[in-house]
Design a protein around this motif. Structure first.
Motif, mmCIF file in Angstrom:
data_model
loop_
_atom_site.group_PDB
_atom_site.id
_atom_site.type_symbol
_atom_site.label_atom_id
_atom_site.label_comp_id
_atom_site.label_asym_id
_atom_site.label_seq_id
_atom_site.Cartn_x
_atom_site.Cartn_y
_atom_site.Cartn_z
ATOM 1 N N LEU A 1 0.837 -1.199 0.000
ATOM 2 C CA LEU A 1 0.000 0.000 0.000
ATOM 3 C C LEU A 1 0.871 1.247 0.000
ATOM 4 O O LEU A 1 0.637 2.189 -0.775
ATOM 5 N N GLN A 2 1.900 1.167 0.863
ATOM 6 C CA GLN A 2 2.815 2.303 0.923
ATOM 7 C C GLN A 2 3.437 2.557 -0.438
ATOM 8 O O GLN A 2 3.484 3.691 -0.900
ATOM 9 N N ALA A 3 3.871 1.449 -1.057
ATOM 10 C CA ALA A 3 4.499 1.595 -2.377
ATOM 11 C C ALA A 3 3.507 2.196 -3.361
ATOM 12 O O ALA A 3 3.839 3.096 -4.141
ATOM 13 N N ARG A 4 2.296 1.675 -3.278
ATOM 14 C CA ARG A 4 1.278 2.172 -4.214
ATOM 15 C C ARG A 4 0.950 3.640 -3.928
ATOM 16 O O ARG A 4 0.774 4.427 -4.855
ATOM 17 N N LEU A 5 0.887 3.945 -2.654
ATOM 18 C CA LEU A 5 0.578 5.328 -2.286
ATOM 19 C C LEU A 5 1.679 6.257 -2.778
ATOM 20 O O LEU A 5 1.420 7.321 -3.342
ATOM 21 N N ILE B 1 -8.158 2.461 3.444
ATOM 22 C CA ILE B 1 -7.037 1.502 3.537
ATOM 23 C C ILE B 1 -7.451 0.297 4.378
ATOM 24 O O ILE B 1 -7.262 -0.852 3.995
ATOM 25 N N LYS B 2 -8.073 0.652 5.503
ATOM 26 C CA LYS B 2 -8.494 -0.435 6.404
ATOM 27 C C LYS B 2 -9.481 -1.348 5.721
ATOM 28 O O LYS B 2 -9.430 -2.575 5.843
ATOM 29 N N ARG B 3 -10.385 -0.715 5.014
ATOM 30 C CA ARG B 3 -11.394 -1.532 4.341
ATOM 31 C C ARG B 3 -10.711 -2.511 3.357
ATOM 32 O O ARG B 3 -11.003 -3.698 3.325
ATOM 33 N N MET B 4 -9.779 -1.917 2.606
ATOM 34 C CA MET B 4 -9.074 -2.762 1.633
ATOM 35 C C MET B 4 -8.308 -3.900 2.342
ATOM 36 O O MET B 4 -8.358 -5.060 1.933
ATOM 37 N N SER B 5 -7.620 -3.469 3.408
ATOM 38 C CA SER B 5 -6.830 -4.449 4.157
ATOM 39 C C SER B 5 -7.746 -5.537 4.708
ATOM 40 O O SER B 5 -7.427 -6.725 4.644
ATOM 41 N N VAL C 1 -0.542 10.224 5.137
ATOM 42 C CA VAL C 1 -0.067 11.443 4.448
ATOM 43 C C VAL C 1 1.254 11.158 3.770
ATOM 44 O O VAL C 1 2.145 10.543 4.353
ATOM 45 N N THR C 2 1.338 11.517 2.507
ATOM 46 C CA THR C 2 2.591 11.384 1.773
ATOM 47 C C THR C 2 2.997 12.785 1.332
ATOM 48 O O THR C 2 2.242 13.465 0.649
ATOM 49 N N ARG C 3 4.197 13.173 1.745
ATOM 50 C CA ARG C 3 4.669 14.533 1.403
ATOM 51 C C ARG C 3 5.757 14.441 0.375
ATOM 52 O O ARG C 3 6.609 13.567 0.448
ATOM 53 N N GLN C 4 5.705 15.404 -0.579
ATOM 54 C CA GLN C 4 6.753 15.447 -1.585
ATOM 55 C C GLN C 4 7.101 16.909 -1.853
ATOM 56 O O GLN C 4 6.211 17.736 -1.952
ATOM 57 N N THR D 1 -0.239 14.042 -0.379
ATOM 58 C CA THR D 1 -1.392 13.210 -0.747
ATOM 59 C C THR D 1 -1.947 12.616 0.538
ATOM 60 O O THR D 1 -1.223 12.017 1.332
ATOM 61 N N PHE D 2 -3.247 12.823 0.745
ATOM 62 C CA PHE D 2 -3.915 12.279 1.941
ATOM 63 C C PHE D 2 -4.788 11.100 1.523
ATOM 64 O O PHE D 2 -5.698 11.277 0.733
ATOM 65 N N VAL D 3 -4.463 9.956 2.033
ATOM 66 C CA VAL D 3 -5.325 8.798 1.727
ATOM 67 C C VAL D 3 -6.078 8.458 3.005
ATOM 68 O O VAL D 3 -5.460 8.257 4.047
#
Ligand code: ADP
Length: 885
Positions: free
Chosen positions: A56-60, A287-291, A261-264, A280-282
């Motif tokens: 997920l992290q990678a995808r995010l 995520i939990k639902r997917m997990s 949160v992913t900051r760039q 990017t705010f996911v």
């Protein structure tokens, strides 16, 4: 606590015992399956979560980078569109006529809400959000014309010093800046009029707000993630594409609980007054639902796997238990047959594994028990063997000595002590040969020992035997038979010596040797013949016999004698035969030695004996004859008188006949009758004379078959004259039919005549009216008897013993030879004669003879057969004297 645990274990064990294997299999399968499933669930869920988180992290990261790229692209598109607008013909044409005085302070022309002609709608065409302001700025940075899309005026901060944001380079310049605390995209480009004169710059201002961010993010669905610009210093949200979710101005950390949160960093833009981060705010929720979805999916998979596992496990255990069942049944019958045990649990059913375990325990115990039994038995057998060995050693008549490899004594039995005459213990460790073997044979003993050392155990012949001389402790030397047996024990060689004292045997051998000389020294022929008739030994005296047989020692016996040999061997009894070679007569005794398969033949030259016997017989016959003559002398008187009768009758008949013939009155019939009387009387006289001649005549004894009854009757005829004279009638009681005997007629008649005459002599002393003479005959299978009984004075016991002695007589004219001769005659006939008498009441004489048919077997054994007493004179009293020849 411990007690409870034990109790629990006991109950569990009881339940397990009762449950059949398939049920246990299912229970264990379920327990194991669920346990595996539970553990896997824990481990795998965590692993999945981790993998999922990483993924997920990678995808995010990827997604946010894509968002950033799109955002950059969006900015670039603004730059390009701005450049197009700045260089557009329409703007150049519009600027052509214009001239802006540089120092002139003018209010810029404001187009509020509508687009000026120099501004075509390129943004809309390029799918860009319409800028809030587009302005033309002269070379000194003064705003000349402003297009304002909405109601908001240009930010005051921009108005203060426009020039600093624009620069003067020819390149288009996108810039992210903060104006009045709001982020903006400011793009400027140089503008020229148609004539190429630098008019200043075209400035496009776009507020970076929710719409901008949404437009820059294009097709990405908004529910997944929110893009925002962040002030890195204050960690505040400057703008987001969904401001109702992420409210601009709020702190980032307020959202980290709900969002990932992913900051760039944004690409740096020269002249920018603000460092901003693209974020990017996911939403954590999604995520939990997917997990959760993934975990559920995984869990389902594992559950299926666990169920399959349970199924397979249960099936395997079930099959194993079925197999075990079969094995148990077989083992049950096996144990019944092999060990005689019956496992009651097998018929009860239940847990096969536990039953098997029980069976194995029981089986193992039985085997251990059996092994223990065997060990004990083996030990007791060993002890018994040892005891037996010791007993054998103790009781052995031979001396038993054990030597080590150096020939020194290490063990011996009591017989050895006695035989070799040493004290106990004294001899242990002593060199045997030096102490107990005679000096002259020590070398031979050592040879035997080394010969024995060469033998290996298990070889056919392991012992070495020989005869030596031993020496006792007291110096006595005596012969021994020695047997040496090598023994290998613990890789060591020992020797067991069996010593047999053969002093007595040697003595016996010497004696036998000397005894053997008896035969060779014997004056009589002695031979040894084997069963095949081969003469294996013949002494020197056998020479004449072998010469008659025309054979030699080591030669064959003549065929006739081989038959006798075979008979003796067959019957196992000695046989005696005579061999008459004319000039010599041998008596041969064949004695079978069955154990050895030989027959010893003891011969005797009996020529002289036989001759003597012959002479004696001749003398005897002569004696008998003489005796007979004497008897006949007396008989003849009677006979002569008897002869008178026929002779007188003949004379009478002859005289009568001649008278008739002379007188001429003779009729033929009467004359013929007289003649036949004459001839019959003459025959009668002839018969009397013939009998007399037969008795008186001297003839060799000839045996022939005769009827004993007939002989008795004839003898009665001889004494008719005397019986008449004495007025005695002979009472005859003869056995029925003939009594066949093999006898010399004349001799037996002589015996009978003598007995009758003695009886008549005895009766003559009695008053005539009481005289009785009875003759009886009896016969059994093998013996015939004649008894002659009278009721004369009898024989006193003093005379009884001498009755058969020669010359014993009580008569004046008697010779005393009648009874001894009778005895000799009966001896020759294998018969017997004896007398019984009750003195004063009479005497009875008996003779017995073998019957013709029983001649071969009967040898006068008539003693046991009672005398025919009943036919004799009735009362002879209770006491009977008996005399026998
Ligand atoms: P002998 O008639 O010549 O005397 P024997 O040998 O015939 O010779 O008999 C011997 C003796 O046995 C007779 O002298 C007689 O004493 C006795 N003796 C024989 N037979 C009888 C008998 N029947 N009764 C009594 N005495 C007998």
């Amino acid at each position: 606590m411990k007690f409870r645990l034990t109790k629990l274990k006991h109950w569990v064990f009881r339940i397990l015992r009762r449950l059949p294997m398939p049920v246990i299999a299912i229970l264990i399968g379920l327990a194991a399956g669920f346990a595996v499933w539970g553990v896997l669930d824990q481990i795998q869920s965590r692993a999945v979560k981790k993998i999922f988180g990483e993924e997920l992290q990678a995808r995010l990261d990827l997604g946010s980078r894509e968002s950033l790229l799109r955002f950059n692209q969006y900015l670039t598109n603004y730059a390009a569109t701005t450049r197009l607008l700045a260089n557009h013909r329409r703007l150049a044409q519009y600027l052509e006529p214009l001239f802006w005085f540089p120092e002139q302070e003018v209010d810029p022309i404001l187009y509020e809400g509508f687009r000026p002609q120099w501004l075509p709608d390129f943004f809309g065409r390029n799918a860009l959000l319409a800028p809030s302001h587009v302005a033309l700025v002269d070379t000194r940075g003064q705003l000349r014309e402003i297009y304002q899309a909405g109601s908001d005026p240009l930010p005051a901060e921009l108005l203060k010093d426009t020039q600093q944001w624009l620069g003067d380079d020819e390149e288009v310049r996108p810039l992210l800046i903060r104006l009045d605390n709001q982020p903006y995209l400011l793009v400027s480009d140089r503008v020229e009029d148609n004539g190429g004169y630098n008019m200043g710059r075209l400035m496009v201002l776009v507020p970076i707000n929710a719409d901008f961010l949404a437009a820059s993010n294009g097709a990405v669905p908004s529910d997944r993630s929110v893009v925002a610009l962040i002030d890195p210093d204050a960690q505040r949200i400057l703008a987001s594409d969904e401001p109702w979710q992420l409210v601009p101005g709020t702190l980032v950390e307020d959202w980290t609980s709900n969002y990932l949160v992913t900051r760039q960093p944004l690409p740096a833009y020269a002249g920018s007054n603000w460092n901003m981060l693209f974020a990017t705010f996911v939403p954590q929720r999604s995520i939990k639902r997917m997990s959760r979805h993934t975990v559920y999916f995984e869990r389902r998979q594992r559950l299926v796997a666990a169920l399959v596992f349970i199924g397979v496990f249960t099936l395997v255990i079930y099959l194993v238990s079925a197999r075990l069942n079969k094995v148990l049944v077989r083992m049950s019958s096996f144990s019944q047959r092999a060990l005689g045990i019956e496992h009651p649990a097998f018929s009860r059913g239940g847990n096969q594994l536990l039953l098997l375990e029980e069976w194995i325990q029981q089986f193992t115990q039985l085997v251990l028990h059996a092994r223990e039994e065997m060990r004990r038995k083996h030990e007791s057998e060993m002890r018994a063997t040892e005891a037996l060995k010791a007993a054998i050693m103790e009781a052995s008549l031979d001396a038993i000595v054990t030597l080590n490899r150096d020939g020194r004594m290490i063990d011996y039995n009591p017989t050895a002590e006695q035989m070799l005459g040493f004290e106990p213990v004294q001899a242990l460790g002593e060199p045997f040969a030096e102490r107990f073997i005679a000096a002259d044979v020590v070398e031979r003993f050592q040879d035997m020992l080394s010969e024995s050392a060469g033998h290996r155990l298990g070889e056919h012949q392991t012992h070495v035997r020989g005869e030596l001389h031993a020496q006792r402790s007291d110096g006595l030397i005596f012969p021994i038979e020695l047997s040496i047996v090598p023994i290998d024990l613990d890789e060591q060689r020992f020797y067991t010596l069996y010593i047999h004292d053969i002093t007595k045997r040697k003595q016996a051998e010497r004696e036998i040797k000397s005894l053997a000389r008896f035969a060779s020294e014997s004056p009589n022929p002695i031979l040894r013949v084997n069963e095949q008739g081969l003469i294996v030994y013949a002494n020197a005296a056998s020479e004449p016999l072998l010469a008659y047989w025309e054979t030699t020692p080591q030669g064959q016996l003549p065929p006739l004698w081989r038959e006798t040999l075979a008979e003796a061997v067959h019957e196992g009894q000695p046989r005696e035969r005579e061999a008459d070679f004319g000039s010599h007569i041998f008596s041969l005794l064949f004695v079978p030695i069955q154990d050895l398969g030989y027959v010893n033949v003891y011969a005797r030259d009996i020529t002289a004996v036989r001759r003597a016997e012959q002479e004696s017989r001749q003398h005897q016959a002569e004696l008998v004859h003489v005796c007979r003559l004497s008897t006949m002398g007396e008989v003849a008187t009677g006979m002569a008188h008897e002869l008178n009768q026929p002779l007188a009758a003949i004379v009478n008949y002859a005289k009568g006949a001649s008278r008739r013939l002379q007188g001429g009155i003779g009729e033929t019939d009467a004359l013929v009758a007289a003649m036949s009387q004459i001839s019959s009387q003459a025959e009668r006289a002839g018969e009397i004379i013939r009998r007399l001649r037969a008795l008186v005549g001297k003839q060799p004894p000839i045996r022939s078959r005769a009827d004993l009854n007939h002989l008795v009757r004839e003898v009665c005829g001889f004494v008719e004259f005397e019986t008449e004279r004495l007025a005695v009638s002979i009472e005859l009681d003869l056995a029925e039919g003939e009594i066949p005997v093999d006898v010399d007629l004349v001799q037996i008649e002589q015996v009978l005549l003598n007995l009758v005459r003695n009886a008549l002599d005895a009766l003559s002393e009695q008053p005539s009216e009481t005289r009785r003479l009875a003759i009886a005959t009896r016969v059994s299978d093998s013996t015939a008897w004649v008894s002659v009984a009278d009721n004369g004075p009898g024989i006193p016991s003093s005379r009884m013993a001498r009755l058969f002695d020669p010359f014993f007589t009580t008569k004046e004219t008697g010779m005393g030879m009648g009874l001894p001769i009778s005895q000799t005659i009966l001896d020759n006939h294998e018969g017997r004669i004896w007398a019984e008498s009750s003195p004063g009441q009479g005497a009875c004489f008996f003779i017995s003879l073998p019957v013709w048919d029983a001649r071969e077997t009967g040898t006068g054994e008539a003693l046991s057969i009672p005398a025919p007493a009943d036919q004799g004179p009735a009362d002879r009293g209770p006491i009977r004297e008996q005399a026998s020849g």
